[in-house]
Design an enzyme around this catalytic site. Structure first.
Site, PDB file in Angstrom:
ATOM      1  N   ILE A 135      -3.982   2.544   0.104  1.00  0.00           N
ATOM      2  CA  ILE A 135      -4.487   1.733  -1.009  1.00  0.00           C
ATOM      3  C   ILE A 135      -3.291   1.109  -1.735  1.00  0.00           C
ATOM      4  CG2 ILE A 135      -6.615   3.060  -1.262  1.00  0.00           C
ATOM      5  CD1 ILE A 135      -5.363   4.466  -3.662  1.00  0.00           C
ATOM      6  N   THR A 161       0.818  -1.214   0.000  1.00  0.00           N
ATOM      7  CA  THR A 161       0.000   0.000   0.000  1.00  0.00           C
ATOM      8  C   THR A 161       0.854   1.267   0.000  1.00  0.00           C
ATOM      9  OG1 THR A 161      -0.194   0.028   2.416  1.00  0.00           O
ATOM     10  CG2 THR A 161      -1.883  -1.171   1.194  1.00  0.00           C
ATOM     11  N   ASP A 162       0.209   2.370  -0.384  1.00  0.00           N
ATOM     12  CA  ASP A 162       0.872   3.673  -0.374  1.00  0.00           C
ATOM     13  C   ASP A 162       0.437   4.459   0.868  1.00  0.00           C
ATOM     14  OD1 ASP A 162      -1.705   4.629  -0.905  1.00  0.00           O
ATOM     15  OD2 ASP A 162      -1.267   5.099  -3.000  1.00  0.00           O
ATOM     16  N   MET A 163       0.787   5.731   0.918  1.00  0.00           N
ATOM     17  CA  MET A 163       0.473   6.553   2.097  1.00  0.00           C
ATOM     18  C   MET A 163      -1.035   6.728   2.305  1.00  0.00           C
ATOM     19  SD  MET A 163       3.521   9.379   2.102  1.00  0.00           S
ATOM     20  CE  MET A 163       2.836  10.171   3.548  1.00  0.00           C
ATOM     21  N   ALA A 164      -1.807   6.557   1.254  1.00  0.00           N
ATOM     22  CA  ALA A 164      -3.263   6.687   1.373  1.00  0.00           C
ATOM     23  C   ALA A 164      -3.902   5.379   1.850  1.00  0.00           C
ATOM     24  CB  ALA A 164      -3.863   7.103   0.038  1.00  0.00           C
TER      25      ALA A 164
END
Length: 132
Positions: A23, A18-21
């Site tokens: 997702i 996942t990324d910082m958001a």
């Protein structure tokens, strides 16, 4: 075995995907479909190590991709892989990453074979036979 076979691979989304958001990072879908193709190759009985010993390897030549949804941490996804078309020199795969029935990612992937010098070569007869 013909073009109608769909190979499925379950994939769990981990924190590292996942990324910082929170997702799945867009490039990780390419990793998911690579795993799907690799497991499909095993499933149909192709020995990539033997192919390499014979001086031939698979290479992705083109990917056309659409991102249509977002996966999140701990989602259980399914990677679907199927043959869309086979020519003397190309194998075109259709791949989808789904959560349940929802398609989150769709790609058309063109795979070719290359020799040790990096030059394109025809698909080995064994490959064409196994995917038809």
């Amino acid at each position: 075995m013909g073009f109608a076979m769909i190979y499925t691979l379950p994939v769990r989304v981990y924190y590292e995907d996942t990324d910082m958001a929170g997702i799945v990072y867009y490039a990780n879908y390419l990793k998911f479909i690579e795993r799907g193709r690799s497991e499909w190759v095993r499933e149909i009985g192709l020995d990539q190590l033997r192919m390499k010993e014979d001086g031939v390897v698979f290479a992705v030549r083109r990917v056309e991709a659409d991102y249509t949804g977002s996966a999140k941490l701990d989602d259980l996804l399914t990677v679907e892989t199927e043959v869309a078309n086979v020519t003397a020199a190309r194998l075109i795969m259709e791949q989808r990453v789904k959560r349940g029935e929802d398609v989150l990612f769709h790609a058309m992937v063109t795979v070719v074979c290359m020799n040790e010098a990096g030059q394109p070569v025809r698909l080995p007869g064994e490959v064409r036979k196994l995917v038809h």
